[in-house]
Design an enzyme around this catalytic site. Structure first.
Site, short mmCIF file in Angstrom:
data_model
loop_
_atom_site.label_atom_id
_atom_site.label_comp_id
_atom_site.label_asym_id
_atom_site.label_seq_id
_atom_site.Cartn_x
_atom_site.Cartn_y
_atom_site.Cartn_z
N GLU A 231 0.97 -1.03 -0.05
CA GLU A 231 0.11 -0.02 0.02
C GLU A 231 0.92 1.27 -0.07
O GLU A 231 1.41 1.47 1.00
CB GLU A 231 -0.94 -0.02 1.46
CG GLU A 231 -1.80 -1.10 1.43
CD GLU A 231 -2.96 -0.92 0.24
OE1 GLU A 231 -3.36 0.28 -0.09
OE2 GLU A 231 -3.63 -1.89 -0.10
N CYS A 265 -1.95 9.10 2.56
CA CYS A 265 -1.80 8.82 0.94
C CYS A 265 -3.12 9.10 0.14
O CYS A 265 -2.85 9.19 -1.05
CB CYS A 265 -1.40 7.19 1.13
SG CYS A 265 -2.81 6.30 2.01
#
Ligand code: ADP
Length: 508
Positions: A231, A265
């Site tokens: 991720e 993010c």
């Protein structure tokens, strides 16, 4: 020892003991021992522990938000709403769905294999290594940890060395909710410890962090064929069309770009606005940005940055943009930043273009660059024009257009007339396209990735042979007839049945 300093106040807190690099083999031995019993429990037996953890967390919200605030500098309200709540919600989601996702799944069997049964079984992989970052230190550790535990795995968690207090908190939460000893081991330390833990060949690596580190980890994992989920970062675009609710879009842009001081993010990292409403949108965003409150009280909107190294990255990107002609419409130029403070005022940057780092590289700071566009195709091209593909948002009163644009975006996640939303829905898979990562978690697959997915077919064992077994003599022609009459243009079940019987005869 890992030093812990509240980045917002500069206060030094207790030191956290690091795990020595020589103890990694012992950690895995302990995990292996603990996993044997854990794997033996049914999914529903495991879920009883999950419930205890959820109830414990829900009863300690003040303590949890205080620790996360001290570790990261983010406002307590933000810690509560965006780091703690998603974990509690996710635990409840696992409690509701894990049995359906992880218990045996019956599947249908093709007619050619008449009389047989098929199913899929989920078996724990063993010990899962989870390496997590500092921006959402609770959520980005606990959601993968709990997903791996549900499937019967033991977990070694290496939290970020930047936020060790939250690592310690996680250790205590598992202890207090009486999970079996060593089923979750929290190994505190830096990147060398992460490397050493990978060298011990865990059965799965789940990593959340930077693209640079993700690539290093993937290389190491490839050598031992260790499966991974990565991720990684994002450079998430927001596309605002002239028919959007501009009031809402401006508010969303400000929250999307500045929540957690942009250290997200999935944050809104670049905004493209249709030219006819560009000036109005910019004015609204400017005003909202200037009204944001920065500080450490529970009423403040923005906290401090968490990691000093990140301030340097933000500074370089903003300087690069200003040197290339960008204009600050809110916030301070880096030369006016207070070098002794971890607070950066939120910035709005205009007159930007796609060649600037601020529009290409992940910034991970409180910066909102805004650029006008004219046509739908142009907006799509601009949005797809980076190496990332984690998240995006599209704003329009015309749902058909918004959905058409989303369909053209190369991204793992997208929201229409909203920002960052998908990660908060545990039913939706989460992950990135392109450099934003490999694999998905959350949702059904979020539990299944931590298991060997085992396909099984069964036969009662009463027949002596099968049509595809030896001998082949006399089978080629009826095989052809069988497959043509079953799968070809002129289906003919009668002819197929006849061919099948002919093959059976040749099989005797
Ligand atoms: P940042 O530099 O912002 O902390 P990273 O992606 O480097 O972002 O770090 C995320 C996590 O990865 C942290 O827990 C860190 O200790 C760990 N890490 C960094 N480098 C490595 C590495 N080479 N091997 C394993 N883990 C690492």
């Amino acid at each position: 020892m890992l030093k812990t300093i509240n980045p917002a106040t500069g206060t030094e807190m207790k030191e956290i003991e690091e795990v020595s690099l020589s103890s990694t083999a012992r950690i895995y031995q302990q995990a292996e021992q603990a996993q044997k019993d854990w794997q033996g429990k049914s999914v529903s037996e495991r879920l009883a522990y999950f419930q205890s953890l959820r109830l414990l967390m829900a009863s300690k919200l003040d303590q949890l938000s205080t620790i996360i605030h001290a570790d990261t500098g983010k406002p307590k309200a933000e810690a509560l709403a965006t780091d703690i709540m998603p974990v509690i919600d996710y635990i409840q989601h696992i409690e509701k769905t894990a049995e359906a996702s992880l218990n045996r799944q019956s599947q249908s069997t093709p007619v050619l294999f008449w009389g047989k049964k098929s199913y899929i079984e989920y078996m724990a992989r063993g010990t899962v290594l989870i390496i997590s970052p500092w921006n959402y230190p609770l959520q980005l550790s606990l959601i993968p940890v709990l997903s791996a535990l549900a499937g019967g795995n033991a977990v070694v968690l290496k939290p970020s060395e930047v936020t060790p207090l939250t690592g310690r908190l996680i250790e205590l939460l598992f202890k207090e909710s009486r999970f079996p000893d060593q089923i979750v081991q929290v190994a505190q330390g830096g990147k060398e410890l992460g490397e050493a833990l990978i060298k011990e060949k865990p059965d799965y690596i789940f990593f959340t962090g930077s693209v640079k580190t993700g690539k290093i980890i993937q290389e190491q994992a490839a050598r031992d064929l260790i499966p991974t989920t990565l991720e990684l970062g994002g450079k998430d675009p927001m596309i605002v069309f002239e028919d959007a609710n501009l009031e809402r879009a401006a508010k969303a842009a400000v929250w999307g770009a500045f929540t957690n001081s942009g250290q997200v993010c999935m944050s809104t990292e670049r905004v493209y606005v249709q030219r006819s409403v560009y000036q109005t949108f910019v004015r609204k965003v400017q005003e909202l940005t200037m009204n944001l409150k920065q500080g450490t009280s529970i009423h403040d909107d923005l906290g401090s940055m968490t990691f000093p190294k990140q301030i340097q990255i933000v500074k370089e990107q903003v300087e690069d943009a200003l040197n290339k002609g960008a204009v600050l419409a809110a916030g301070d130029a880096p030369e006016n930043w207070d070098n002794d403070s971890m607070f950066i005022k939120p910035m709005v940057l205009l007159n930007v273009n796609q060649e600037m780092d601020i529009m290409k590289e992940e910034t991970f700071g409180p910066v909102m660059p805004i650029m006008p566009f004219d046509r739908e195709e142009e907006a799509i091209e601009l949005a797809n024009g980076t190496s990332y593909g984690l998240n995006a948002s599209v704003w329009s009163g015309d749902m058909e257009k918004a959905e058409r644009v989303v369909a053209s975006l190369v991204t793992g996640n997208a929201a229409i007339n909203d920002v960052m939303l998908t990660v908060m829905n545990p039913n939706l898979p989460f992950g990135g396209a392109k450099n934003s990562g490999i694999g998905r978690y959350h949702g059904e697959q979020g539990l299944r990735i931590f298991c060997h997915e085992k396909s099984v077919m069964t036969d009662s064992g009463k027949r002596n042979t099968e049509i595809q077994w030896f001998p082949y003599k006399g089978k080629y022609k009826p095989f052809k007839t069988l497959f043509q009459t079953m799968f070809g243009r002129n289906k003919n079940w009668k002819a197929a049945g006849q061919a099948y019987r002919e093959i059976m005869k040749a099989s005797k």
